[in-house]
Design a protein around this motif. Structure first.
Motif, PDB file in Angstrom:
ATOM      1  N   THR A  31       8.398   8.516   0.673  1.00 57.84           N
ATOM      2  CA  THR A  31       8.670   8.488   2.150  1.00 57.84           C
ATOM      3  C   THR A  31      10.275   7.972   2.082  1.00 57.84           C
ATOM      4  N   ARG A  36      16.114   8.891   3.364  1.00 56.97           N
ATOM      5  CA  ARG A  36      17.516   9.129   2.888  1.00 56.97           C
ATOM      6  C   ARG A  36      17.974  10.365   3.191  1.00 56.97           C
ATOM      7  N   ARG A 106      11.807   5.970  12.624  1.00 58.83           N
ATOM      8  CA  ARG A 106      10.562   5.816  11.907  1.00 58.83           C
ATOM      9  C   ARG A 106       9.310   6.603  12.841  1.00 58.83           C
ATOM     10  N   ARG A 127       7.467   1.569   1.992  1.00 58.28           N
ATOM     11  CA  ARG A 127       7.632   0.156   2.450  1.00 58.28           C
ATOM     12  C   ARG A 127       6.589  -0.203   3.511  1.00 58.28           C
ATOM     13  N   ASP A 128       5.982   0.672   4.251  1.00 60.37           N
ATOM     14  CA  ASP A 128       4.998   0.653   5.314  1.00 60.37           C
ATOM     15  C   ASP A 128       4.024   1.256   5.363  1.00 60.37           C
ATOM     16  N   ARG A 183      19.666  -4.859   0.047  1.00 63.07           N
ATOM     17  CA  ARG A 183      18.764  -3.971   0.669  1.00 63.07           C
ATOM     18  C   ARG A 183      17.442  -4.791   0.848  1.00 63.07           C
ATOM     19  N   ASP A 187      15.436  -4.763   4.751  1.00 59.45           N
ATOM     20  CA  ASP A 187      14.292  -4.140   4.687  1.00 59.45           C
ATOM     21  C   ASP A 187      13.127  -5.286   5.149  1.00 59.45           C
ATOM     22  N   ARG A 190      13.731  -6.887   9.172  1.00 59.86           N
ATOM     23  CA  ARG A 190      13.998  -5.964  10.270  1.00 59.86           C
ATOM     24  C   ARG A 190      12.714  -6.138  11.120  1.00 59.86           C
TER      25      ARG A 190
END
Ligand code: DC
Length: 228
Positions: A31, A36, A106, A127-128, A183, A187, A190
């Protein structure tokens, strides 16, 4: 079967997800490559990354396609163009946290991410994944590693196949460490979908383990879930 692997930059998610996909015959979903690709699309069209509306509009328009290649490598196509190497530049590294923090970016990525799992068993990394994209994943792993080790791995990956000595890479490792820490902080702090472990994720610290050892641990979790 859905396997979710979340964790910070350089924790080994990509390599490990690729190996899990190969061993178990799953589809791999990267993802981070999608965020990116949106970042690269904005940069190459001259859209200011601070222009939230412009970037979100673009995220809804672009078409991102993954094409698995023989040998386990997956190429990333943005509106039909192979952007696999362009999405890994320092410029994209520097801008992607900003782009991925926009809530509407997102949202635009959710449907294509979930679509992959409708047709295949999937190992998804990001990440999620365990918290937002697939909260009902069968196996959830939160993969971490010491930041310096993560920077070292990133740099070695960048120079794969070259004859370089590690001490010559020290400045690049230091620079990469600073970028990784910057980063990670963005990350994790947020408002939308921050980098946090799902309550039911198994935490694995890969600093002291080889790739194979981590893959073995995750494979054991997959086999346990398959039996359940
Ligand atoms: O895994 P990566 O380094 O390629 O990810 C690039 C960026 O995308 C990273 O800074 C955070 C963001 N990202 C995200 O916000 N959510 C995801 N599921 C995957 C990546």
């Amino acid at each position: 079967m859905i396997v979710a692997i979340d964790g910070p930059a350089g924790s080994g998610k990509s390599t490990i997800a690729r190996e899990i996909a190969r061993r178990h015959g799953f589809e791999k979903l990267d993802t981070g490559a999608m965020y990116r690709a949106v970042t690269f699309a904005a940069l190459s069209r001259g859209i200011d990354l601070a222009d939230e509306d412009g970037v979100c509009h673009l995220a809804r328009l672009v078409n991102i396609v993954f094409q698995p290649q023989p040998g386990g490598v997956t190429r990333v196509f943005l509106d039909g163009e192979d952007v696999s190497s362009q999405i890994r530049t320092p410029e994209v590294d520097a801008g992607v946290s900003k782009v991925s923090a926009y809530p509407d970016v997102r949202v635009a990525m959710l449907a294509p991410q979930r679509a992959v799992a409708r047709q295949h068993d999937v190992v998804a990394e990001g990440r999620d994944i365990g918290t937002v994209v697939f909260p009902d994943a069968d196996v959830k792993v939160f993969l971490t590693a010491d930041p310096r080790e993560r920077a070292r791995r990133r740099v070695l990956q960048r120079h794969e196949g070259e004859q370089v000595d590690l001490s010559a890479l020290e400045p690049e490792i230091a620079e990469t460490l600073a970028s990784i820490e910057r980063r990670d902080a963005l990350d994790a702090s947020r408002d939308v979908a921050p980098l946090v472990a799902a309550a039911d994720a198994v935490r694995i610290d890969s600093t002291a383990y080889s790739i194979e050892e981590v893959v073995d641990q995750i494979s054991a979790l997959i086999e346990e879930a398959q039996r359940a």
